[in-house]
Design a protein around this motif. Structure first.
Motif, PDB file in Angstrom:
ATOM      1  N   GLU A  56      11.734   9.322   6.070  1.00 20.60           N
ATOM      2  CA  GLU A  56      13.089   9.856   6.152  1.00 20.60           C
ATOM      3  C   GLU A  56      13.867   9.070   7.197  1.00 20.60           C
ATOM      4  O   GLU A  56      13.291   8.534   8.153  1.00 20.60           O
ATOM      5  CB  GLU A  56      13.066  11.350   6.488  1.00 20.60           C
ATOM      6  N   SER A  57      15.189   8.997   7.009  1.00 17.49           N
ATOM      7  CA  SER A  57      16.028   8.231   7.925  1.00 17.49           C
ATOM      8  C   SER A  57      16.439   9.095   9.106  1.00 17.49           C
ATOM      9  O   SER A  57      16.547  10.321   9.002  1.00 17.49           O
ATOM     10  CB  SER A  57      17.268   7.708   7.200  1.00 17.49           C
ATOM     11  N   LEU A  58      16.660   8.439  10.232  1.00 19.11           N
ATOM     12  CA  LEU A  58      17.114   9.114  11.443  1.00 19.11           C
ATOM     13  C   LEU A  58      18.634   8.986  11.549  1.00 19.11           C
ATOM     14  O   LEU A  58      19.215   8.006  11.075  1.00 19.11           O
ATOM     15  CB  LEU A  58      16.456   8.480  12.672  1.00 19.11           C
ATOM     16  N   GLY A  62      17.084   3.777  11.457  1.00 19.63           N
ATOM     17  CA  GLY A  62      15.628   3.663  11.451  1.00 19.63           C
ATOM     18  C   GLY A  62      14.983   4.698  10.542  1.00 19.63           C
ATOM     19  O   GLY A  62      15.630   5.643  10.084  1.00 19.63           O
ATOM     20  N   MET A  63      13.699   4.500  10.269  1.00 21.37           N
ATOM     21  CA  MET A  63      12.939   5.384   9.382  1.00 21.37           C
ATOM     22  C   MET A  63      11.691   5.878  10.096  1.00 21.37           C
ATOM     23  O   MET A  63      11.089   5.145  10.887  1.00 21.37           O
ATOM     24  CB  MET A  63      12.523   4.637   8.119  1.00 21.37           C
ATOM     25  N   VAL A  64      11.322   7.117   9.800  1.00 26.52           N
ATOM     26  CA  VAL A  64      10.071   7.679  10.302  1.00 26.52           C
ATOM     27  C   VAL A  64       9.302   8.292   9.138  1.00 26.52           C
ATOM     28  O   VAL A  64       9.884   8.618   8.096  1.00 26.52           O
ATOM     29  CB  VAL A  64      10.312   8.759  11.386  1.00 26.52           C
ATOM     30  N   VAL A  65       7.998   8.437   9.320  1.00 20.98           N
ATOM     31  CA  VAL A  65       7.185   9.129   8.326  1.00 20.98           C
ATOM     32  C   VAL A  65       7.637  10.589   8.263  1.00 20.98           C
ATOM     33  O   VAL A  65       7.795  11.246   9.291  1.00 20.98           O
ATOM     34  CB  VAL A  65       5.687   9.045   8.681  1.00 20.98           C
ATOM     35  N   ALA A  66       7.873  11.069   7.054  1.00 16.29           N
ATOM     36  CA  ALA A  66       8.425  12.410   6.873  1.00 16.29           C
ATOM     37  C   ALA A  66       7.448  13.499   7.323  1.00 16.29           C
ATOM     38  O   ALA A  66       6.237  13.385   7.122  1.00 16.29           O
ATOM     39  CB  ALA A  66       8.801  12.626   5.410  1.00 16.29           C
ATOM     40  N   LYS A  67       8.009  14.529   7.941  1.00 20.32           N
ATOM     41  CA  LYS A  67       7.244  15.717   8.298  1.00 20.32           C
ATOM     42  C   LYS A  67       7.512  16.814   7.272  1.00 20.32           C
ATOM     43  O   LYS A  67       8.507  16.762   6.534  1.00 20.32           O
ATOM     44  CB  LYS A  67       7.659  16.227   9.682  1.00 20.32           C
ATOM     45  N   MET A  68       6.655  17.809   7.248  1.00 21.12           N
ATOM     46  CA  MET A  68       6.862  18.995   6.416  1.00 21.12           C
ATOM     47  C   MET A  68       6.761  20.240   7.275  1.00 21.12           C
ATOM     48  O   MET A  68       6.084  20.226   8.315  1.00 21.12           O
ATOM     49  CB  MET A  68       5.816  19.058   5.295  1.00 21.12           C
ATOM     50  N   ASP A  69       7.404  21.304   6.828  1.00 17.22           N
ATOM     51  CA  ASP A  69       7.151  22.586   7.471  1.00 17.22           C
ATOM     52  C   ASP A  69       5.970  23.246   6.749  1.00 17.22           C
ATOM     53  O   ASP A  69       5.488  22.736   5.724  1.00 17.22           O
ATOM     54  CB  ASP A  69       8.397  23.479   7.495  1.00 17.22           C
ATOM     55  N   MET A  70       5.491  24.354   7.254  1.00 18.64           N
ATOM     56  CA  MET A  70       4.286  24.965   6.696  1.00 18.64           C
ATOM     57  C   MET A  70       4.475  25.401   5.250  1.00 18.64           C
ATOM     58  O   MET A  70       3.567  25.261   4.414  1.00 18.64           O
ATOM     59  CB  MET A  70       3.848  26.152   7.559  1.00 18.64           C
ATOM     60  N   THR A  71       5.659  25.906   4.921  1.00 18.16           N
ATOM     61  CA  THR A  71       5.920  26.337   3.548  1.00 18.16           C
ATOM     62  C   THR A  71       5.845  25.159   2.586  1.00 18.16           C
ATOM     63  O   THR A  71       5.226  25.242   1.520  1.00 18.16           O
ATOM     64  CB  THR A  71       7.307  27.002   3.451  1.00 18.16           C
ATOM     65  N   GLN A  72       6.481  24.043   2.969  1.00 22.89           N
ATOM     66  CA  GLN A  72       6.437  22.841   2.131  1.00 22.89           C
ATOM     67  C   GLN A  72       5.014  22.323   1.986  1.00 22.89           C
ATOM     68  O   GLN A  72       4.583  21.943   0.888  1.00 22.89           O
ATOM     69  CB  GLN A  72       7.323  21.752   2.738  1.00 22.89           C
ATOM     70  N   LEU A  73       4.280  22.308   3.095  1.00 25.43           N
ATOM     71  CA  LEU A  73       2.908  21.801   3.075  1.00 25.43           C
ATOM     72  C   LEU A  73       2.034  22.599   2.123  1.00 25.43           C
ATOM     73  O   LEU A  73       1.326  22.037   1.286  1.00 25.43           O
ATOM     74  CB  LEU A  73       2.326  21.838   4.492  1.00 25.43           C
ATOM     75  N   LEU A  74       2.078  23.905   2.232  1.00 20.38           N
ATOM     76  CA  LEU A  74       1.214  24.739   1.397  1.00 20.38           C
ATOM     77  C   LEU A  74       1.614  24.668  -0.072  1.00 20.38           C
ATOM     78  O   LEU A  74       0.749  24.682  -0.955  1.00 20.38           O
ATOM     79  CB  LEU A  74       1.242  26.185   1.896  1.00 20.38           C
ATOM     80  N   ALA A  75       2.929  24.561  -0.335  1.00 23.60           N
ATOM     81  CA  ALA A  75       3.377  24.435  -1.726  1.00 23.60           C
ATOM     82  C   ALA A  75       2.878  23.121  -2.331  1.00 23.60           C
ATOM     83  O   ALA A  75       2.398  23.083  -3.474  1.00 23.60           O
ATOM     84  CB  ALA A  75       4.900  24.513  -1.790  1.00 23.60           C
ATOM     85  N   MET A  76       2.987  22.034  -1.568  1.00 22.66           N
ATOM     86  CA  MET A  76       2.541  20.735  -2.077  1.00 22.66           C
ATOM     87  C   MET A  76       1.019  20.691  -2.211  1.00 22.66           C
ATOM     88  O   MET A  76       0.479  20.146  -3.178  1.00 22.66           O
ATOM     89  CB  MET A  76       3.030  19.610  -1.173  1.00 22.66           C
ATOM     90  N   TRP A  77       0.332  21.276  -1.242  1.00 20.79           N
ATOM     91  CA  TRP A  77      -1.128  21.303  -1.279  1.00 20.79           C
ATOM     92  C   TRP A  77      -1.610  22.070  -2.507  1.00 20.79           C
ATOM     93  O   TRP A  77      -2.571  21.674  -3.183  1.00 20.79           O
ATOM     94  CB  TRP A  77      -1.643  21.960   0.006  1.00 20.79           C
TER      95      TRP A  77
END
Length: 219
Positions: A56-58, A62-77
């Motif tokens: 994701e862009s700042l 510049g660009m950084v590796v994207a983070k997820m919140d817990m809801t996003q993480l569990l949905a994707m998992w």
């Protein structure tokens, strides 16, 4: 293969293997130097990764590796587990006898790693085991989507693995998967894979995962 595609795949692999973690900067200058190219193919690669949700862009550039919140993480998992289940179901139907035999040999070779509790070596065995199933499923689009999700969730899943301390358990789960694959029991294999990929079995394991997950990895 275009230079931009090579850069994209290399950055994606760095995210998947944990060299780059959620929140880490992706250094354009370093990539330009490493590949001896101008900014154009690097930017093209990073824009592709951004479209995939991997970076994701700042606001200040510049660009950084994207983070997820817990809801996003569990949905994707959850979705990743289902896609892996679909993959092994297709592999049950499509793998050749030689491919199933090689999968069994690979699993047996991993036994020494399990005995030594060598987590790093196990991660490579695990990668090869799953990759054999992706190839066996004969669906490159499914493989591509699974690899993308593995990249996005890799850092978080590694922490879960550490929290659950389940190296031997994972190897034993692979043994059950292998048995179902050898019997060509696609339904059983899919159910086993979904359970294998789920983020912990029961509230105690999930609490351990939550406690072990560094807060800096989350949005």
């Amino acid at each position: 293969m275009k230079t931009a595609e090579r850069i994209r795949l290399a950055v994606e692999e760095s995210i998947r293997d944990g060299t780059l973690l959620p929140g880490d900067a992706v250094d354009e200058q370093e990539l330009m130097k490493a590949y001896e190219v101008s900014r154009t193919p690097v930017r093209e690669a990073l824009l592709q990764l951004q479209a995939q949700g991997l970076v994701e862009s700042l606001p200040r550039g510049g660009m950084v590796v994207a983070k997820m919140d817990m809801t996003q993480l569990l949905a994707m998992w959850e979705l990743l587990a289902e896609l892996e289940g679909l993959c092994v179901r297709l592999a049950c139907e499509r793998m050749t006898a030689e491919e199933r035999l090689e999968l069994a040999r690979s699993h047996e070779r991993a036994a020494a790693t399990v005995k030594k509790e060598d987590v790093k070596a196990w991660q490579e065995h695990n990668r090869r085991f799953h990759e054999a199933l992706y190839q066996g499923a004969r669906n490159p689009y499914l493989r591509q989507e699974i690899l993308r999700m593995r990249s996005q969730t890799g850092a978080y899943r590694r922490h879960a693995f550490a929290a659950f301390g389940r190296l031997r358990s994972s190897w034993e789960q692979h043994a059950k998967l292998l048995e179902a694959i050898q019997q060509r029991d696609a339904r059983a294999a899919a159910e086993l894979m979904v359970a294998h990929m789920s983020p912990g079995q029961g509230s105690t394991n999930f609490a351990s995962f939550m406690a072990a997950l560094p807060k800096e990895l989350l949005n």
